[in-house]
Design a protein around this motif. Sequence first.
Motif, PDB file in Angstrom:
ATOM      1  N   PRO A 140     -10.602   5.650   5.716  1.00 40.31           N
ATOM      2  CA  PRO A 140      -9.665   4.807   4.974  1.00 40.31           C
ATOM      3  C   PRO A 140     -10.195   4.504   3.575  1.00 40.31           C
ATOM      4  O   PRO A 140     -11.404   4.336   3.389  1.00 40.31           O
ATOM      5  CB  PRO A 140      -9.600   3.530   5.804  1.00 40.31           C
ATOM      6  CG  PRO A 140     -10.010   3.934   7.156  1.00 40.31           C
ATOM      7  CD  PRO A 140     -10.973   5.055   6.999  1.00 40.31           C
ATOM      8  N   MET A 184      -3.489  -2.383   9.612  1.00 40.86           N
ATOM      9  CA  MET A 184      -3.881  -1.252   8.777  1.00 40.86           C
ATOM     10  C   MET A 184      -5.138  -1.600   7.986  1.00 40.86           C
ATOM     11  O   MET A 184      -6.100  -0.842   7.949  1.00 40.86           O
ATOM     12  CB  MET A 184      -2.715  -0.901   7.846  1.00 40.86           C
ATOM     13  CG  MET A 184      -2.768   0.448   7.225  1.00 40.86           C
ATOM     14  SD  MET A 184      -3.682   0.519   5.693  1.00 40.86           S
ATOM     15  CE  MET A 184      -2.781  -0.608   4.648  1.00 40.86           C
ATOM     16  N   LEU A 244       2.585  -0.283  16.424  1.00 41.68           N
ATOM     17  CA  LEU A 244       3.624   0.064  15.449  1.00 41.68           C
ATOM     18  C   LEU A 244       4.873   0.574  16.149  1.00 41.68           C
ATOM     19  O   LEU A 244       5.998   0.243  15.793  1.00 41.68           O
ATOM     20  CB  LEU A 244       3.106   1.118  14.467  1.00 41.68           C
ATOM     21  CG  LEU A 244       4.129   1.517  13.409  1.00 41.68           C
ATOM     22  CD1 LEU A 244       4.354   0.374  12.439  1.00 41.68           C
ATOM     23  CD2 LEU A 244       3.717   2.757  12.666  1.00 41.68           C
ATOM     24  N   ILE A 255      -3.312   0.854  17.689  1.00 39.22           N
ATOM     25  CA  ILE A 255      -2.500   0.497  16.520  1.00 39.22           C
ATOM     26  C   ILE A 255      -1.190   1.282  16.538  1.00 39.22           C
ATOM     27  O   ILE A 255      -0.121   0.748  16.230  1.00 39.22           O
ATOM     28  CB  ILE A 255      -3.290   0.771  15.226  1.00 39.22           C
ATOM     29  CG1 ILE A 255      -4.493  -0.168  15.147  1.00 39.22           C
ATOM     30  CG2 ILE A 255      -2.406   0.592  14.002  1.00 39.22           C
ATOM     31  CD1 ILE A 255      -5.388   0.084  13.961  1.00 39.22           C
ATOM     32  N   GLY A 256      -1.273   2.544  16.939  1.00 40.52           N
ATOM     33  CA  GLY A 256      -0.069   3.367  17.033  1.00 40.52           C
ATOM     34  C   GLY A 256       0.941   2.765  18.001  1.00 40.52           C
ATOM     35  O   GLY A 256       2.133   2.675  17.698  1.00 40.52           O
ATOM     36  N   LEU A 274       2.992  -3.782  11.417  1.00 42.31           N
ATOM     37  CA  LEU A 274       1.568  -3.929  11.680  1.00 42.31           C
ATOM     38  C   LEU A 274       1.073  -5.294  11.240  1.00 42.31           C
ATOM     39  O   LEU A 274      -0.123  -5.557  11.231  1.00 42.31           O
ATOM     40  CB  LEU A 274       0.777  -2.823  10.962  1.00 42.31           C
ATOM     41  CG  LEU A 274       0.961  -1.414  11.534  1.00 42.31           C
ATOM     42  CD1 LEU A 274       0.144  -0.407  10.762  1.00 42.31           C
ATOM     43  CD2 LEU A 274       0.565  -1.368  13.011  1.00 42.31           C
ATOM     44  N   LEU A 305      -7.234   3.357  17.058  1.00 41.64           N
ATOM     45  CA  LEU A 305      -6.099   3.892  16.298  1.00 41.64           C
ATOM     46  C   LEU A 305      -4.896   4.110  17.206  1.00 41.64           C
ATOM     47  O   LEU A 305      -3.756   3.827  16.817  1.00 41.64           O
ATOM     48  CB  LEU A 305      -6.518   5.198  15.619  1.00 41.64           C
ATOM     49  CG  LEU A 305      -5.515   5.808  14.657  1.00 41.64           C
ATOM     50  CD1 LEU A 305      -5.159   4.827  13.569  1.00 41.64           C
ATOM     51  CD2 LEU A 305      -6.072   7.073  14.049  1.00 41.64           C
ATOM     52  N   LEU A 332       0.317   7.920  13.709  1.00 40.19           N
ATOM     53  CA  LEU A 332       1.249   6.869  14.131  1.00 40.19           C
ATOM     54  C   LEU A 332       2.590   7.479  14.531  1.00 40.19           C
ATOM     55  O   LEU A 332       3.177   7.111  15.550  1.00 40.19           O
ATOM     56  CB  LEU A 332       1.458   5.851  13.002  1.00 40.19           C
ATOM     57  CG  LEU A 332       0.251   5.013  12.587  1.00 40.19           C
ATOM     58  CD1 LEU A 332       0.665   4.008  11.520  1.00 40.19           C
ATOM     59  CD2 LEU A 332      -0.363   4.278  13.767  1.00 40.19           C
ATOM     60  N   PHE A 379       3.583  -0.890   4.561  1.00 41.81           N
ATOM     61  CA  PHE A 379       2.178  -1.122   4.838  1.00 41.81           C
ATOM     62  C   PHE A 379       1.632  -1.964   3.695  1.00 41.81           C
ATOM     63  O   PHE A 379       1.668  -1.536   2.542  1.00 41.81           O
ATOM     64  CB  PHE A 379       1.408   0.194   4.942  1.00 41.81           C
ATOM     65  CG  PHE A 379       1.833   1.058   6.094  1.00 41.81           C
ATOM     66  CD1 PHE A 379       1.295   0.861   7.348  1.00 41.81           C
ATOM     67  CD2 PHE A 379       2.778   2.057   5.925  1.00 41.81           C
ATOM     68  CE1 PHE A 379       1.671   1.657   8.416  1.00 41.81           C
ATOM     69  CE2 PHE A 379       3.168   2.855   6.985  1.00 41.81           C
ATOM     70  CZ  PHE A 379       2.617   2.656   8.233  1.00 41.81           C
ATOM     71  N   TRP A 397       0.849  -1.193   0.000  1.00 42.35           N
ATOM     72  CA  TRP A 397       0.000   0.000   0.000  1.00 42.35           C
ATOM     73  C   TRP A 397       0.880   1.236   0.000  1.00 42.35           C
ATOM     74  O   TRP A 397       0.758   2.117  -0.826  1.00 42.35           O
ATOM     75  CB  TRP A 397      -0.885  -0.054   1.238  1.00 42.35           C
ATOM     76  CG  TRP A 397      -1.891   1.016   1.370  1.00 42.35           C
ATOM     77  CD1 TRP A 397      -2.988   1.194   0.587  1.00 42.35           C
ATOM     78  CD2 TRP A 397      -1.930   2.033   2.358  1.00 42.35           C
ATOM     79  NE1 TRP A 397      -3.708   2.270   1.038  1.00 42.35           N
ATOM     80  CE2 TRP A 397      -3.074   2.801   2.126  1.00 42.35           C
ATOM     81  CE3 TRP A 397      -1.102   2.383   3.441  1.00 42.35           C
ATOM     82  CZ2 TRP A 397      -3.421   3.897   2.924  1.00 42.35           C
ATOM     83  CZ3 TRP A 397      -1.449   3.445   4.233  1.00 42.35           C
ATOM     84  CH2 TRP A 397      -2.594   4.200   3.970  1.00 42.35           C
ATOM     85  N   MET A 398       1.774   1.316   0.941  1.00 43.62           N
ATOM     86  CA  MET A 398       2.787   2.361   0.892  1.00 43.62           C
ATOM     87  C   MET A 398       3.945   1.973   1.773  1.00 43.62           C
ATOM     88  O   MET A 398       3.845   1.075   2.607  1.00 43.62           O
ATOM     89  CB  MET A 398       2.222   3.723   1.281  1.00 43.62           C
ATOM     90  CG  MET A 398       2.057   3.994   2.759  1.00 43.62           C
ATOM     91  SD  MET A 398       1.402   5.664   3.056  1.00 43.62           S
ATOM     92  CE  MET A 398       2.848   6.541   3.569  1.00 43.62           C
ATOM     93  N   GLU A 455     -13.446   0.831   9.420  1.00 39.63           N
ATOM     94  CA  GLU A 455     -14.070   2.119   9.128  1.00 39.63           C
ATOM     95  C   GLU A 455     -14.999   2.007   7.932  1.00 39.63           C
ATOM     96  O   GLU A 455     -16.004   2.714   7.856  1.00 39.63           O
ATOM     97  CB  GLU A 455     -12.980   3.150   8.819  1.00 39.63           C
ATOM     98  CG  GLU A 455     -12.157   3.505  10.013  1.00 39.63           C
ATOM     99  CD  GLU A 455     -12.642   4.790  10.658  1.00 39.63           C
ATOM    100  OE1 GLU A 455     -12.406   5.853  10.087  1.00 39.63           O
ATOM    101  OE2 GLU A 455     -13.288   4.716  11.710  1.00 39.63           O
ATOM    102  N   PHE A 459      -8.144  -1.828  10.063  1.00 38.87           N
ATOM    103  CA  PHE A 459      -8.723  -0.507  10.313  1.00 38.87           C
ATOM    104  C   PHE A 459      -9.497  -0.023   9.087  1.00 38.87           C
ATOM    105  O   PHE A 459     -10.542   0.613   9.222  1.00 38.87           O
ATOM    106  CB  PHE A 459      -7.610   0.485  10.677  1.00 38.87           C
ATOM    107  CG  PHE A 459      -8.116   1.785  11.224  1.00 38.87           C
ATOM    108  CD1 PHE A 459      -8.691   1.841  12.484  1.00 38.87           C
ATOM    109  CD2 PHE A 459      -8.036   2.940  10.483  1.00 38.87           C
ATOM    110  CE1 PHE A 459      -9.174   3.042  12.994  1.00 38.87           C
ATOM    111  CE2 PHE A 459      -8.523   4.141  10.981  1.00 38.87           C
ATOM    112  CZ  PHE A 459      -9.084   4.189  12.239  1.00 38.87           C
ATOM    113  N   PHE A 460      -8.992  -0.344   7.916  1.00 41.28           N
ATOM    114  CA  PHE A 460      -9.725   0.014   6.690  1.00 41.28           C
ATOM    115  C   PHE A 460     -11.112  -0.622   6.692  1.00 41.28           C
ATOM    116  O   PHE A 460     -12.126   0.042   6.531  1.00 41.28           O
ATOM    117  CB  PHE A 460      -8.932  -0.429   5.448  1.00 41.28           C
ATOM    118  CG  PHE A 460      -9.749  -0.407   4.188  1.00 41.28           C
ATOM    119  CD1 PHE A 460      -9.967   0.770   3.507  1.00 41.28           C
ATOM    120  CD2 PHE A 460     -10.327  -1.571   3.688  1.00 41.28           C
ATOM    121  CE1 PHE A 460     -10.742   0.799   2.359  1.00 41.28           C
ATOM    122  CE2 PHE A 460     -11.106  -1.551   2.540  1.00 41.28           C
ATOM    123  CZ  PHE A 460     -11.302  -0.358   1.878  1.00 41.28           C
TER     124      PHE A 460
END
Lengths: 693, 494
Positions: B389, A138, A190, A186-187, A196, A183, B402, A76, A68-69, A145, A141-142
């Motif tokens: 997202p 990640m 990481l 998750i932070g 993740l 979130l 993050l 990710f 993803w990035m 949401e 979380f996508f």
Amino acid sequence: MSMQSTYLMVPAAPLIGAIAAGLFGKVLGRVWSHRITILMVAVAFGLSVSIFNDVMAGHTFNGSVYTWMTTGDTRFEVGFLIDRLTVMMMLVVTFVSLMVHIYTIGYMQEDPGYQRFFSYISLFTFSMLMLVMSNNFMQLFFGWEAVGLVSYLLIGFWFTRPTAIYANLKAFLVNRVGDFGFLLGIGLVLMVFGTLDYASVFAAAGQHAADMAPIPGISANLITAICILLFIGAMGKSAQFPLHVWLPDSMEGPTPISALIHAATMVTAGIFMVARMSPLYEMSEAALSFVMVIGAITALFMGFLGIVQHDIKRVVAYSTLSQLGYMTVALGASAYSVAVFHLMTHAFFKALLFLAAGSVIIGMHHDQDMRNMGGLKKYMPITWITSLIGSLALIGTPFFSGFYSKDSIIEAVGLSHLPVAGVVHVAVLIGVFVTAFYSFRMYFLVFHGEERFGKAHDDHHAHDAHGHDDHAAHADAHDAHDGDHDDEEVSHDHHHGLAPGQKPHESPWVVTLPLVLLAIPSVAIGFIAIEPMLFGHYFTDAIFISEHHEALHEMHEEFHGAVAMGLHAFTSLPFWLALAGVLTSWFFYMKRPDIPEAIKQRFSCIHNMLEEKYFFDRFNDWFFASGARGASRFLWRFGDVRLIDGLVVNGSAWLVGRVSGVVRHVQSGYIYHYAFAMITGVFVLLTIRNWFE
Amino acid sequence: MIFGLPVLSVAIWLPIIFGVLVLATGDDRNAPLARIIALVGGVLGFLVTIPLYTGFDKVTSAMQFVEMKDWIIRYNIHYHLGVDGISVLFIILNSFFTPLVVIAGWQVIEKRVAQYMAAFLIMSGIVNGVFAALDAVLFYVFWEAMLIPMFIIVGVWGGANRVYAAVKFFLYTLLGSLLMLVALLYLYNQSGGSFEILDFHQMPIPMTAQILVFLAFFMAFAVKVPMFPVHTWLPDAHVEAPTGGSVILAAIMLKVGAYGFLRFSMPIAPDASHSLAGMMIALSLIAVVYIGLVALTQSDMKKLVAYSSISHMGFVTLGFFIFNAYGMEGALVQMISHGFVSGALFLCIGVLYDRMHSRKISDYGGVANKMPVFAAFFMLFAMANSGLPGTSGFVGEFVVILAAVKANFWYGFLAATTLIFGAAYTLWMYKRVIFGAVANHHVAELTDLNGREKLMFIILAITVLGMGLYPLPFTEIMHASVNDLLVHVARSKL
């Protein structure tokens, strides 16, 4: 087709359906829109079945689809983790979704937003699949949401209704409060683990067991902090106390989505998430105790609220809250597989109950008030039978699916060694009585007794009967206060009941077929699945249980097959509690309807508290909603307008203006003034120079 | 090279030349011609920036597409252009928006069409110059020149209170810029007569001087971003600006300030940057929380989105001054995404304003009944603004949060409140404007999007979704430069 592309096709198929019905709905028309979306969900279900067979043959998968990035030293990824937990969720999601898609043809047939609705529920199916199939936080979380978004869109599907658009905003924001914690969790993951990816995090978790959380000012164990933060997300999505407030209001949405999203699948995302994170939760008894207490509060106190509801959907909604509480309790007891097992049985029987309620609502011409029903069994036989099956499963009648899962939860709590388990055990036992009582109150009020429908009622009552009772008024007041323009007249046609003399009728086959198809697993799935899922090796790879938490292990020793368990139930407390609940409701609502009325009068303050849902909505509206608006207005008027703009910005402009107003008098325009100033200046300068020399 | 001409110069001067051509069409009798020339110029201006991406070397952090010519030899001033992984995306973003604002103003602007279109084209070239300049004087010239077209756009085509807004905007930003000029002259003297920005990066500077230089730059850049407490010009400017002006203001001009921090403040005064990071983070978090709250009760849609912009830009400065790769790349992604999303939101408000001539939320209600296609696009962009997202709005916020948690849990805690506030102000506005029954006869007479409007929303929707689902192409181009910058900033220059 390789297995990997099969995995990809499962979420992709409903996405294609959603895009087709959403963007090209007008071109496709109603029939082709539902054909395509249903076909695509059927494809997803079929592929899920084949993946299930593949996984049972031992082929699990954990890998990425694309990057993803990348940033810093982290990649990710978007990827899939296909194991037994995942594939079970995939089956539940796609099956219930398929049923709901078919049912929708009947339920929404007169609605102008037909294609839009199909597009949304297919999009939901896609999002939910992305959530359960994820192999990293990640993407979790996508999905998390994204299901929230679709839930928002669907609760507000009838967007001209003030109550619906109040409810969907509320649902989204309450969920965002949960996501806020999620979130941050998750932070922390990481930050500590540097990745993740589930597998890497779980593998490294052991090394951090004794670490303190890097939260300045708070001394807490790292894993405990992560688990509780993640669980706050689950509290939002799975509607646990005190973030439960959005779920009852979500009933503003059309009934098919109440079944799919707000009963069977989305609201169980939190349960699934905790089960998925079992390697982390197993390391923290503090977090598990927290989970268990929250679950117990939800299970018991939300059940009470089901007793005083008149709206058929709201009874089922509170029952959902209470059952989600049961699942959460099971998580706290380290009985993850039991929680997931109850998640599965509940998905079937609760979807059934919702869809049956929807069938009743169709029969009643969109009147949802149980006070206007009664005796429907004669007119809607299939709905009646399937509702009875759903209710029996819900209250835990031996040999029905709900019995196996709920009884196991109660047993697991009884065997748990957490210090809070004793109190929680009592709470879940009381909950059994309450569940049976409100479930059969609904059943008797709807299907038995006097036929109360088709009586002439004045307009006010008709509005009230729509079932938003106090809430409609509440939301209207709220909106009026905000300067909204939600007119009282609501253009939608869903506000009528049966005309005088009109009789209810059984729903068309597209509605009853899903009821029958859901009734089958509601009866049988518990009996079939309990042995492999709880005591066999079904979840050995997917769920981790520490050797200190042996509740499930001890249960296994006492387990002698599904038949024995069902027979044994007749001598156990939960069965008699449930029976007592059913009998009490029969006595109250069939024999002596004056008794509940008398109790209501006698204990009006308790009744009032239940009607007001423990005053949570009022408090939230007053404290959070009005409070935030008040703070906003104050900060803006005082901070921005007065202080920064008024004092500093315009103040300096004013100051410059004043100073120049004075100074400009020097610029008189007369030569002799200037000459005089120059001469004076020369003299002053000379004087100063002489001074220093 | 394009047709033998250097890419960056073409990116700067082609829109300006087209702007002059548009001006040459004269008064409104030739408006159709002016529109067409402007559109051609805008589209060409975007196309010529594509080689900047395709030809970009992702491995190096050195300046690329460099052009170096003498300009004012007496003071050692050069026409020196070049881009690295930090600046290249903004030139493309800026050029991407120029044709969009031309389309947005197509039928809506009826008076002084040629001047309106020309202002945007010239503006586009100047902004490209800001991002490409490697000579401090050249940078300063572009920087100040940028004010003029925007001043005119707000002052001529703006709303009722446009003069106050335009003057406020002009004075606010000019005041900051003058301090920057002082700082640049100081650096020129210190360096022994060079205006090369890259020379400034390498030059040792004592701490006190660093602090002063940092503060001088801060005044210039913080006003542009804008950071709390020098943000109050933005809501006024947005409210009064025509739609195109708001789009460029939000999507492009705010990025120039943030870019300044990366190109000047941090590498020139790294020690001061570190010692003042606490202040920068505090101001950023105030922007996120305080401005997020303030946005909630705005009754004017444009003001609401303007405050939302300030709040989102808080993430950018927060990400910068955390000094790690997550924060910085997250912040850069956030800058690009905010360009798309805020630009799209201002276009949405523009679409409504063109029809109803009101920006007041209370004048609307039930728009979805009459404009379902518009409502769908608006929903997408509102969700992107709430950081959902799958949309571009999520990427930057997610990564910066993050990074903030990594730096200090409580930074992350405060930054993450945007999940709630951002959704609250955006979706509450959406609810009041779009949902509900038709509120009044004006809403009842609304017509849905026409082809021109659909076109611009489709383009933006694709970018917002594309960037949300696959941000890798945006981030991989910046890695080398960001890492290099972080290494550079970590070294003391005392």
